[in-house]
Design a protein around this motif. Structure first.
Motif, PDB file in Angstrom:
ATOM      1  N   LEU A   1       0.921  10.202  16.783  1.00 36.76           N
ATOM      2  CA  LEU A   1      -0.095   9.220  17.157  1.00 36.76           C
ATOM      3  C   LEU A   1      -1.505   9.772  17.017  1.00 36.76           C
ATOM      4  N   ASN A   2      -1.688  11.063  17.239  1.00 38.48           N
ATOM      5  CA  ASN A   2      -3.017  11.651  17.071  1.00 38.48           C
ATOM      6  C   ASN A   2      -3.500  11.531  15.625  1.00 38.48           C
ATOM      7  N   LEU A   3      -2.555  11.483  14.695  1.00 39.37           N
ATOM      8  CA  LEU A   3      -2.904  11.349  13.280  1.00 39.37           C
ATOM      9  C   LEU A   3      -3.607  10.024  13.012  1.00 39.37           C
ATOM     10  N   ILE A   4      -3.242   8.995  13.772  1.00 41.81           N
ATOM     11  CA  ILE A   4      -3.863   7.682  13.579  1.00 41.81           C
ATOM     12  C   ILE A   4      -5.347   7.748  13.907  1.00 41.81           C
ATOM     13  N   ASN A   5      -5.703   8.409  15.001  1.00 52.36           N
ATOM     14  CA  ASN A   5      -7.131   8.571  15.326  1.00 52.36           C
ATOM     15  C   ASN A   5      -7.845   9.417  14.280  1.00 52.36           C
TER      16      ASN A   5
ATOM     17  N   ALA B   1       0.813  -1.218   0.000  1.00 49.65           N
ATOM     18  CA  ALA B   1       0.000   0.000   0.000  1.00 49.65           C
ATOM     19  C   ALA B   1       0.844   1.264   0.000  1.00 49.65           C
ATOM     20  N   ILE B   2       2.007   1.224   0.669  1.00 48.86           N
ATOM     21  CA  ILE B   2       2.850   2.414   0.747  1.00 48.86           C
ATOM     22  C   ILE B   2       3.667   2.601  -0.528  1.00 48.86           C
ATOM     23  N   GLY B   3       3.699   1.557  -1.362  1.00 47.78           N
ATOM     24  CA  GLY B   3       4.330   1.695  -2.672  1.00 47.78           C
ATOM     25  C   GLY B   3       5.676   1.040  -2.837  1.00 47.78           C
ATOM     26  N   MET B   4       6.113   0.234  -1.868  1.00 51.11           N
ATOM     27  CA  MET B   4       7.446  -0.365  -1.927  1.00 51.11           C
ATOM     28  C   MET B   4       7.448  -1.785  -2.494  1.00 51.11           C
ATOM     29  N   ALA B   5       6.306  -2.274  -2.944  1.00 48.62           N
ATOM     30  CA  ALA B   5       6.224  -3.619  -3.527  1.00 48.62           C
ATOM     31  C   ALA B   5       5.209  -3.600  -4.656  1.00 48.62           C
ATOM     32  N   LEU B   6       5.284  -4.595  -5.525  1.00 49.08           N
ATOM     33  CA  LEU B   6       4.337  -4.702  -6.633  1.00 49.08           C
ATOM     34  C   LEU B   6       2.985  -5.196  -6.141  1.00 49.08           C
ATOM     35  N   PRO B   7       1.908  -4.902  -6.862  1.00 54.45           N
ATOM     36  CA  PRO B   7       0.583  -5.402  -6.497  1.00 54.45           C
ATOM     37  C   PRO B   7       0.579  -6.928  -6.373  1.00 54.45           C
ATOM     38  N   GLY B   8      -0.029  -7.407  -5.299  1.00 58.27           N
ATOM     39  CA  GLY B   8      -0.064  -8.840  -5.021  1.00 58.27           C
ATOM     40  C   GLY B   8       0.890  -9.259  -3.931  1.00 58.27           C
ATOM     41  N   ASN B   9       1.848  -8.395  -3.588  1.00 54.84           N
ATOM     42  CA  ASN B   9       2.850  -8.744  -2.582  1.00 54.84           C
ATOM     43  C   ASN B   9       2.214  -9.196  -1.273  1.00 54.84           C
ATOM     44  N   GLY B  10       1.144  -8.544  -0.854  1.00 53.74           N
ATOM     45  CA  GLY B  10       0.589  -8.811   0.465  1.00 53.74           C
ATOM     46  C   GLY B  10      -0.327 -10.009   0.559  1.00 53.74           C
ATOM     47  N   THR B  11      -0.901 -10.462  -0.554  1.00 53.94           N
ATOM     48  CA  THR B  11      -1.998 -11.434  -0.436  1.00 53.94           C
ATOM     49  C   THR B  11      -1.875 -12.705  -1.261  1.00 53.94           C
TER      50      THR B  11
ATOM     51  N   ASN C   1      -1.546   7.207   2.949  1.00 57.75           N
ATOM     52  CA  ASN C   1      -2.222   6.135   2.215  1.00 57.75           C
ATOM     53  C   ASN C   1      -2.132   4.814   2.969  1.00 57.75           C
ATOM     54  N   ALA C   2      -0.940   4.521   3.486  1.00 56.02           N
ATOM     55  CA  ALA C   2      -0.751   3.272   4.224  1.00 56.02           C
ATOM     56  C   ALA C   2      -1.642   3.228   5.463  1.00 56.02           C
ATOM     57  N   LEU C   3      -1.763   4.353   6.160  1.00 52.00           N
ATOM     58  CA  LEU C   3      -2.631   4.399   7.342  1.00 52.00           C
ATOM     59  C   LEU C   3      -4.093   4.195   6.972  1.00 52.00           C
ATOM     60  N   VAL C   4      -4.516   4.779   5.862  1.00 47.29           N
ATOM     61  CA  VAL C   4      -5.901   4.603   5.414  1.00 47.29           C
ATOM     62  C   VAL C   4      -6.166   3.129   5.110  1.00 47.29           C
ATOM     63  N   VAL C   5      -5.259   2.479   4.396  1.00 46.90           N
ATOM     64  CA  VAL C   5      -5.417   1.059   4.084  1.00 46.90           C
ATOM     65  C   VAL C   5      -5.366   0.228   5.366  1.00 46.90           C
ATOM     66  N   ASP C   6      -4.479   0.590   6.280  1.00 43.99           N
ATOM     67  CA  ASP C   6      -4.379  -0.066   7.582  1.00 43.99           C
ATOM     68  C   ASP C   6      -5.735  -0.072   8.274  1.00 43.99           C
ATOM     69  N   MET C   7      -6.393   1.073   8.312  1.00 42.58           N
ATOM     70  CA  MET C   7      -7.684   1.193   8.993  1.00 42.58           C
ATOM     71  C   MET C   7      -8.771   0.409   8.269  1.00 42.58           C
ATOM     72  N   ALA C   8      -8.744   0.414   6.947  1.00 40.06           N
ATOM     73  CA  ALA C   8      -9.757  -0.308   6.181  1.00 40.06           C
ATOM     74  C   ALA C   8      -9.636  -1.818   6.359  1.00 40.06           C
ATOM     75  N   LEU C   9      -8.394  -2.289   6.504  1.00 42.41           N
ATOM     76  CA  LEU C   9      -8.159  -3.724   6.651  1.00 42.41           C
ATOM     77  C   LEU C   9      -8.368  -4.215   8.083  1.00 42.41           C
TER      78      LEU C   9
ATOM     79  N   ASP D   1     -12.020   5.333  -5.155  1.00 43.06           N
ATOM     80  CA  ASP D   1     -13.290   5.756  -5.752  1.00 43.06           C
ATOM     81  C   ASP D   1     -14.055   6.734  -4.864  1.00 43.06           C
ATOM     82  N   HIS D   2     -13.667   6.811  -3.601  1.00 34.08           N
ATOM     83  CA  HIS D   2     -14.316   7.736  -2.662  1.00 34.08           C
ATOM     84  C   HIS D   2     -13.338   8.815  -2.191  1.00 34.08           C
ATOM     85  N   ALA D   3     -12.311   9.053  -3.009  1.00 35.74           N
ATOM     86  CA  ALA D   3     -11.354  10.152  -2.775  1.00 35.74           C
ATOM     87  C   ALA D   3     -10.712  10.084  -1.397  1.00 35.74           C
ATOM     88  N   MET D   4     -10.327   8.861  -0.961  1.00 33.46           N
ATOM     89  CA  MET D   4      -9.732   8.698   0.358  1.00 33.46           C
ATOM     90  C   MET D   4      -8.227   8.425   0.302  1.00 33.46           C
TER      91      MET D   4
END
Length: 558
Positions: A290-294, A209-219, A259-267, A332-335
């Motif tokens: 840390l306040n940014l995470i909330n 998600a942060i951009g350091m690997a190709l799509p598919g790396n995580g799953t 972006n990574a934090l947004v994906v972190d929260m969604a997952l 798709d939701h501008a997040m």
């Protein structure tokens, strides 16, 4: 090229002679030298097969005109190190891994580097090294193991956490030892990182998600040939990153971390991601408060219900489209920030142009999330002035707000023994202290007590707080990373048996219901305990490490 300082010119004839002693030809020596940090070993299920991944990476590098040069790093299996002295060394291995790669890739000046990790501390250690070296870098993980099937019900998927929880069920008389043995044999059917959104898979997904690997790396699951093809593509792609001079500092920007934090929260990722993203941000010279995470969590719905908090597995997420499909829904939701550059050489927006979302049950639409807020929350209060972390998506609704008497233990073992001896009552708040980065030392993961609580059916009435941390496999009202830690004079150090503790996860607060005067009086009588480990690496680590609120990085002594 960077490698020319060791390979070009008359003065480097001795150096080339040593290359030739290893069998390298003049052509190979003249090509770009691409380091491969391989964390393969026979100690970790997620790493026992990495030689096969590295072989594919080498093939890709060679096809693209580079010379692959493999070296090794260490690794610790948190599951095997769990609940004994070995767990002190797990988090601390992250710094050793980062340092060892920095040393190797500086002494042997590679033009670019491919990182091949798969499990908990190895991934962030390699990410930290990549940011520190700032040469073209890309990641390819070994992939997640498949989920097991319950021996009594082939339609029920199980994983490592099932075994830990079954231990608690045996101890409480709810399961026989024979049933436990059958589950033990079925829970981990393949090699790979453990089959849930635990820390290893969380970090592999966030690396993508942060951009350091190709799509598919995580799953992409470990047994699938698609993983080998991805490894070859990764080897080819590192040559493109080198050609375009795309270095980690161009990828690891503040926007990419967001972006990574947004994906972190969604997952609904592991609480350990907070430690590791903070540590990586430090190496990348990016400020993540840390306040940014909330702040991100409040804006980001929880879209995936993955083990241990839900029933879906990483293989289900992969079939649904993986991290690209999650990011597509957020996009798709501008997040997301779509202009961020990634290891594909393209932006996030370009990567997502053709992505298809395949399963709205596994990846729910924004309009129908599992929870309106993201998976993690950071709590503050007089008990955690510098914050603490909870995986709120894995907490039962009835435990989101809780007040109860403290049951105080100065180590994990004593707390675990009290749990299995049925000394914990409904409504209690278990306090485990002196398990922080310095006090532990090493901030041990505590899957054994949390799994025992769940296995004994107490997770709907009992909370657990600690200055240590939890496995990504933990669920329930388990609140870790309390900062300042007990060994550094945090409030958790002076909690007494039966003190009332109030937890309000929606309000992001955690309070010890004792007057400030009483707290001050107790601190006037408090003495810092002797270190638990007084020699070797962990003694040095305890003296150098900072708080969990800072990512448990080494203190800046320069």
């Amino acid at each position: 090229m960077r490698s020319h300082i060791a390979t070009k010119g008359i003065a480097r004839a001795p150096h080339r002679s040593l290359f030739k002693a290893m069998g390298y030809t003049d052509r190979e020596i003249s090509q770009p030298l691409i380091g491969i940090a391989n964390s393969a070993n026979e100690l970790i299920p997620g790493h026992m097969h990495l030689d096969h991944i590295v072989k594919a990476v080498k093939s890709g590098i060679s096809m693209a005109g580079g010379t692959p040069m493999e070296f090794s790093t260490i690794g610790v299996c948190d599951g095997i190190a769990m609940n004994h002295k070995g767990m002190h060394y797990s988090l601390a291995s992250r710094e050793l891994i980062a340092d060892s790669i920095e040393v190797t890739a500086t002494a042997h000046p590679f033009d670019a580097i491919v990182m091949v990790p798969n499990c908990d501390k190895i991934i962030p250690g390699m990410l930290m090294a990549a940011a520190r070296l700032n040469i073209p870098a890309i990641f390819i993980s070994g992939g997640p193991m498949l989920a097991g099937k319950h021996p009594d019900n082939k339609n029920q998927q199980i994983d490592l956490v099932t075994v830990f929880e079954a231990v608690g069920a045996v101890q409480s008389g709810k399961m026989t030892e024979q049933q436990l043995f059958a589950i033990e044999n079925a829970a981990c059917p393949t090699c790979g990182s453990c089959a849930g959104m635990f820390t290893a898979n969380s970090m592999n997904c966030l690396t993508e998600a942060i951009g350091m690997a190709l799509p598919g790396n995580g799953t992409i699951p470990e047994p699938m040939s698609e993983r080998i093809r991805l490894a070859k593509q990764t080897g080819i792609q590192i040559m493109q990153l080198l050609d375009k001079a795309i270095t980690p500092d161009k990828i690891l920007t503040k926007e990419a971390f967001m972006n990574a934090l947004v994906v972190d929260m969604a997952l609904g990722c592991s609480t350990n991601t907070v430690l590791h993203l903070k540590a990586l941000a430090h190496e990348a010279h990016v400020d993540i408060d840390l306040n940014l995470i909330n702040e991100v969590s409040r804006k980001t719905p929880h879209l995936c219900s993955l083990s241990p908090g839900g029933q879906d597995r990483i293989e289900d997420l992969n079939f649904a489209g993986g991290i690209p499909a999650v990011m597509k829904e957020l996009f798709d939701h501008a997040m997301l920030n779509t202009d961020c550059l990634t290891a594909t050489g393209k932006t996030v927006a370009q990567n997502l142009e053709t992505v298809v979302k395949k399963d709205q049950q596994v990846i729910r639409p924004i309009e129908n999330p599992y929870h309106s807020e993201g998976g993690l929350a950071v709590l503050f209060g007089n008990l955690a002035k510098e914050g603490c972390v909870v995986k709120q998506s894995a907490v039962l609704d009835e435990m989101l707000q809780h007040q109860g008497p403290a049951r105080v233990f100065d180590c994990e073992e004593d707390a675990t023994q009290a749990i299995v001896d049925n000394q914990i009552n409904k409504g209690d708040v278990i306090v485990i202290r002196y398990e922080g980065p310095a006090g532990g030392p090493g901030m041990r993961e505590m899957l054994t007590p949390t799994s025992s609580i769940a296995g004994m059916g107490l997770d709907d009435t009992v909370a657990l707080i600690t200055d240590g941390r939890f496995s990504g496999g933990t669920k329930g009202a388990s609140i870790g990373h309390i900062s300042p830690e007990a060994a550094e004079g945090g409030t958790i150090a002076i909690i007494q048996e039966n003190d009332q503790i109030k937890i309000d996860i929606p309000a992001k607060t955690i309070e010890l219901l004792v007057s400030e005067n009483e707290i001050a009086d107790r601190f006037s009588r408090w003495k810092k305990p002797e270190p638990k480990i007084k020699t070797g690496y962990m003694a040095r680590y305890a003296a150098m490490v900072s708080s969990a609120g800072n990512g448990a990085i080494f203190k800046d002594i320069l």
